[in-house]
Design an enzyme around this catalytic site. Structure first.
Site, PDB file in Angstrom:
ATOM      1  N   PRO A 231      34.818  27.589-135.260  1.00 14.40           N
ATOM      2  CA  PRO A 231      33.925  26.879-134.323  1.00 14.40           C
ATOM      3  C   PRO A 231      33.299  27.825-133.314  1.00 14.40           C
ATOM      4  O   PRO A 231      33.912  28.805-132.889  1.00 14.40           O
ATOM      5  CB  PRO A 231      34.865  25.874-133.642  1.00 14.40           C
ATOM      6  CG  PRO A 231      36.025  25.735-134.553  1.00 14.40           C
ATOM      7  CD  PRO A 231      36.191  27.059-135.221  1.00 14.40           C
TER       8      PRO A 231
ATOM      9  N   SER B 263      49.978  35.429-146.336  1.00 15.36           N
ATOM     10  CA  SER B 263      49.594  36.733-145.807  1.00 15.36           C
ATOM     11  C   SER B 263      50.569  37.285-144.774  1.00 15.36           C
ATOM     12  O   SER B 263      50.394  38.406-144.310  1.00 15.36           O
ATOM     13  CB  SER B 263      48.196  36.660-145.193  1.00 15.36           C
ATOM     14  OG  SER B 263      48.170  35.742-144.122  1.00 15.36           O
TER      15      SER B 263
ATOM     16  N   LYS C  85      40.569  38.574-139.293  1.00 17.89           N
ATOM     17  CA  LYS C  85      41.863  39.084-138.836  1.00 17.89           C
ATOM     18  C   LYS C  85      41.703  40.381-138.055  1.00 17.89           C
ATOM     19  O   LYS C  85      42.385  40.593-137.036  1.00 17.89           O
ATOM     20  CB  LYS C  85      42.782  39.277-140.039  1.00 17.89           C
ATOM     21  CG  LYS C  85      43.207  37.976-140.705  1.00 17.89           C
ATOM     22  CD  LYS C  85      44.062  38.225-141.927  1.00 17.89           C
ATOM     23  CE  LYS C  85      44.488  36.898-142.569  1.00 17.89           C
ATOM     24  NZ  LYS C  85      45.304  37.105-143.777  1.00 17.89           N
TER      25      LYS C  85
ATOM     26  N   VAL D 138      30.600  29.789-133.609  1.00 18.02           N
ATOM     27  CA  VAL D 138      29.914  31.012-134.031  1.00 18.02           C
ATOM     28  C   VAL D 138      28.430  30.782-134.297  1.00 18.02           C
ATOM     29  O   VAL D 138      27.717  31.714-134.657  1.00 18.02           O
ATOM     30  CB  VAL D 138      30.590  31.616-135.285  1.00 18.02           C
ATOM     31  CG1 VAL D 138      31.990  32.069-134.975  1.00 18.02           C
ATOM     32  CG2 VAL D 138      30.583  30.620-136.431  1.00 18.02           C
ATOM     33  N   GLY D 139      27.962  29.532-134.157  1.00 15.38           N
ATOM     34  CA  GLY D 139      26.525  29.277-134.255  1.00 15.38           C
ATOM     35  C   GLY D 139      26.059  28.777-135.602  1.00 15.38           C
ATOM     36  O   GLY D 139      24.904  29.003-135.972  1.00 15.38           O
ATOM     37  N   LYS D 140      26.906  28.083-136.335  1.00 13.97           N
ATOM     38  CA  LYS D 140      26.493  27.581-137.661  1.00 13.97           C
ATOM     39  C   LYS D 140      25.403  26.515-137.535  1.00 13.97           C
ATOM     40  O   LYS D 140      24.395  26.557-138.240  1.00 13.97           O
ATOM     41  CB  LYS D 140      27.720  27.025-138.402  1.00 13.97           C
ATOM     42  CG  LYS D 140      28.839  28.033-138.621  1.00 13.97           C
ATOM     43  CD  LYS D 140      29.957  27.471-139.459  1.00 13.97           C
ATOM     44  CE  LYS D 140      30.719  26.354-138.761  1.00 13.97           C
ATOM     45  NZ  LYS D 140      31.426  26.801-137.572  1.00 13.97           N
TER      46      LYS D 140
END
Length: 815
Positions: free
Chosen positions: A368, A689, A732, A370-372
């Site tokens: 959320p 991971s 990451k 990041v400007g999508k």
């Protein structure tokens, strides 16, 4: 039988006669024809003929539009005629009555001015029997011609019936053919051809062909006229009945539906629907017309017609295909995001070259903030297309996508068709937000319904349940957004082109704040640019001390809070500009919420910093392990998912397999309990991971060797100590950078993913690529203090390294 009438002259040899050029008409022998003469040359020819013996040659022009013809503009076969009457009219015009005598051929033009004077030749006569009864063929031809001509007179309605009486009295084939030919309404060329045929037998045959063709045309005209008349009678009848219905409805006080039907009919005409949709609309309109005005179903039909006529079936906005201008707009609206911008410019370039490309299906995946969503708006603005957005979060009904059947009360089309109507064009940019947050229940699976919408090969015939007709979505530019790609069903994910948008670095956040966030919030809070000043160091302090996120949403809220404080000071009369510094920031927003560097610099036993990829972007993951006396229990806490629990089991089994090489008792698990805990237990955690981080923490706790505090790691581990690749590398690494980590361990097979990591981040972080667990331990574990190391066997300042099936000892990397 007499073949020719008595001639006013006995011989035409070397006889010079005036010639009158006819426009658009032919005068046949044996016929009396009135003429209107006005051209100067024609008037002189008539005057000359009257002076002599009233004889004149009549020849038709090849082109009626020629006002002043030359000899080559006249047919060479004409008619010798006698002037019966001549009247002078006002303005110099003449009315003349002429009678055709015989066919003649123009041999030569003697003069052209002031009138045409020609030398003519008599055409050879054809010998015929004295009576028609002597030649049955001639008799049959004459009867056929008369019969066909009588039908012609009945159908044409341009000739009086008396003509037939005059024609039937003629028993000479030559005279009969010419009289009938003169009455026909045919082209000038056809009449001239009949005039040129000397043999009466041939002329009758040709005349029969001409009349037969005209009869076919007249019969066709009659049928068309009857059909039109029938349609007109039907329309008049309908009009009369409608007027009666209006009168009855007016007396009953009911609503007049005729005007409403006319309005819908006009809307259907203007909508320019495809054939299928137009036929459906007209069928529903006919149903509405037959319904009583107060019928309940009439409301359903009206709503359906409103939707059909309200959709932009053929309305499109013209794309702006200027790649340079589109690049300027994208750079103006967004900082960074080069991969997305490049993909949009590629689409515009291909569209400019081919002028026909199906709309791509882009899926912007990222945390959320990041400007999508704003990026999708910029795409629409750069292409000059309409923009519509609707969220799929929480949608669990298939009808939200495909629409409801009209049998349901309150039925509506799906969100896709609603968006098309809202946009007002058939090629908008439609943003399907939060596509990874759809669910399904007994009402259907909306993700399956989206398969047709987002398939470029199928969406040209998208079927909405409400519309019941197909709609073409191939020109729509679909953009979807998601936080986590794994939550999107595989068949749906296969139809989209996935573009990952990772979080921003501090430098990128600084530029975004200066270019976009601060001007936006300053204007939103009524401040002018010269009333508040926020330094770069202050913005960086906001980023590091008051926010910890991949995007810039929290940063925008922090800037908004600063602007509110500044607005209050301006209202209270403080002098401007208000300078927001690092020192004054704490008085405005309170003490910083995050301190990144202090905890990470401590080297602790059994504590490892892992890296995780969540729907909010990359994040650090602190893993703690302690060994206490017990009976060999493996305790897992911190709300771990099944995959992470399995990773812990695998790490535990791997450590047991190399216990001897680590210098710990092989039966350590029989006398000790191992407690693995991941703090922030309220947050669910899952994924493979953390495998190497769990293994390193176990090795540290069992050997009592501290782990470097400024190091973070991520990777999956196998039972043989192999380090396997993972996803979300860029996110990451950005999380490690935000947490002031100095060194990161990555699986060797993830080397290709480093291309997406900004170069300045790679320069500030030391990224080590590892392939086995012994490399991980060599980088992560610090040596024991000297006294403690001498008391233990073997010397743990040497870390084992797995080479094939055997182990060798290698000194630890000096610190």
């Amino acid at each position: 039988m007499v073949n020719q009438p008595s001639n006013p002259i006995d011989s035409m040899d070397e006889k010079k006669l005036p010639l009158l050029a006819l426009r658009g008409m032919i005068v046949f022998p044996y016929t009396v024809t009135p003429l209107d003469v006005g051209r100067e040359r024609s008037v002189h020819a008539l005057e000359e003929a009257m002076v002599q013996d009233r004889l004149i040659v009549l020849a038709a022009q090849t082109e009626a539009r020629i006002a002043d013809p030359d000899p080559e503009d006249l047919f060479r076969i004409g008619t010798l005629a006698e002037i019966k009457q001549l009247l002078k009219m006002p303005e110099g015009q003449l009315k003349v009555l002429v009678e055709g005598i015989r066919r003649v051929k123009i041999a030569d033009f003697v003069q052209e001015d002031p009138y045409f004077e020609v030398v003519v030749e008599e055409l050879p006569e054809v010998a015929l029997p004295e009576t028609a009864e002597e030649d049955p063929e001639i008799e049959a031809l004459m009867r056929s011609v008369i019969d066909h001509f009588s039908q012609y007179v009945k159908l044409s309605k341009k000739l009086p019936a008396e003509v037939l009486i005059a024609i039937e009295d003629i028993d000479e084939p030559d005279r009969l053919a010419d009289n009938i030919a003169a009455q026909l309404s045919v082209a000038l060329e056809v009449k001239q051809n009949l005039l040129s045929i000397v043999d009466p037998r041939d002329r009758l045959e040709e005349l029969l062909v001409v009349i037969s063709k005209e009869l076919e045309i007249l019969e066709l005209e009659r049928r068309i006229h009857l059909r039109v008349r029938k349609q007109m009678d039907k329309s008049q009848k309908e009009y009369y009945l409608r007027e009666q219905i209006k009168a009855i409805q007016k007396e009953l006080g009911e609503h007049d539906t005729s005007s409403e039907v006319d309005e819908y009919r006009e809307k259907i005409r203007k909508a320019k629907m495809p054939k299928e949709a137009r036929e459906k609309a007209e069928s529903e309109l006919a149903r509405l017309q037959r319904m009583p005005p107060m019928a309940a179903e009439a409301v359903v039909v009206r709503n359906y017609l409103d939707w059909l006529t309200g959709l932009p079936w053929n309305k499109k906005t013209e794309d702006r295909l200027d790649v340079e201008e589109a690049a300027r707009i994208l750079d103006e609206d967004h900082y960074g995001l080069e991969k997305v911008k490049e993909r949009i410019l590629e689409f515009l370039a291909v569209r400019q070259l081919t002028n026909r490309t199906k709309g791509p299906i882009l899926c912007l995946v990222g945390p959320p903030g990041v400007g999508k969503t704003s990026l999708a708006q910029s795409i629409a603005r750069s292409m000059q297309r309409k923009f519509v957005r609707f969220s799929l979060g929480g949608v669990r009904d298939e009808a939200e996508i495909r629409g409801h059947r009209r049998t349901y009360v309150g039925a509506l089309p799906g969100k896709v068709i609603q968006s098309i109507r809202k946009a007002g064009s058939s090629n908008p940019v439609i943003l399907l937000d939060e596509i990874d947050k759809m669910t399904s229940d007994f009402r259907g699976d909306p993700s399956s319904a989206l398969l047709e919408v987002l398939d470029p090969e199928q969406n040209s015939n998208f079927g909405d349940h409400y519309l019941e007709v197909t709609y073409d979505l191939s020109d729509v530019f679909f953009i979807t957004t998601a936080n986590v790609l794994a939550n999107i069903p595989a068949p749906l994910r296969d139809r989209m082109e996935v573009i990952s948008i990772a979080g921003y670095t501090d430098e990128e956040k600084l530029e975004i704040a200066k270019r976009h966030l601060i001007p936006k919030q300053t204007e939103a809070h009524g401040l002018k640019e010269d009333q508040i000043q926020i330094s770069d160091n202050t913005i960086l302090k906001l980023i590091s001390g008051y926010t910890r996120e991949a995007g810039v949403r929290s940063l925008e809220r922090a800037i908004a809070s600063v602007c509110r404080k500044a607005a209050r000071e301006v209202v209270q009369g403080h002098s401007t500009p208000i300078r927001v510094s690092v020192t004054s920031l704490e008085s405005m927003l309170g003490r910083p919420r995050y301190h990144r560097s202090k905890a990470e610099t401590d080297h602790k036993v059994g504590v490892v910093t892992g890296l995780a990829f969540t729907q909010f972007g990359g994040d650090i993951l602190s893993i703690e392990i302690t060994v206490v006396p017990g009976k060999g229990k493996l305790i897992l806490t911190g709300q771990l998912g099944d995959v992470m629990k399995e990773s812990a089991q695998a790490a535990f089994s791997y450590i047991r397999s190399i216990a001897k090489l680590l210098g710990i008792p092989e039966d350590f698990h029989e006398h000790n309990d191992i407690h693995i805990h991941v703090p922030e237990g309220a947050v669910p955690k899952d994924g493979p991971s953390a495998g190497i981080a769990l293994t390193t923490a176990l090795a540290s706790a069992l050997t009592n060797r501290p782990v470097r505090g400024d190091l973070a790691m991520t990777g999956e581990v196998t039972l043989r100590g192999r380090v396997l690749p993972i996803g979300g590398v860029k996110e990451k690494i950005l999380a490690a950078y935000r947490a002031d980590i100095r060194k990161v361990l990555l699986p060797k097979e993830n080397a290709k993913d480093l291309e997406d990591v900004p170069k300045n981040i790679q320069r500030r972080l030391k990224i080590e690529l590892v392939d086995t667990m012994d490399e991980v331990l060599r980088h992560a574990l610090l040596p024991l203090p000297k006294v403690e190391a001498e008391e233990r066997e073997p010397n743990l300042s040497f870390i084992p390294k797995n080479e094939g099936n055997g182990w060798v000892e290698r000194p630890h990397e000096p610190q």
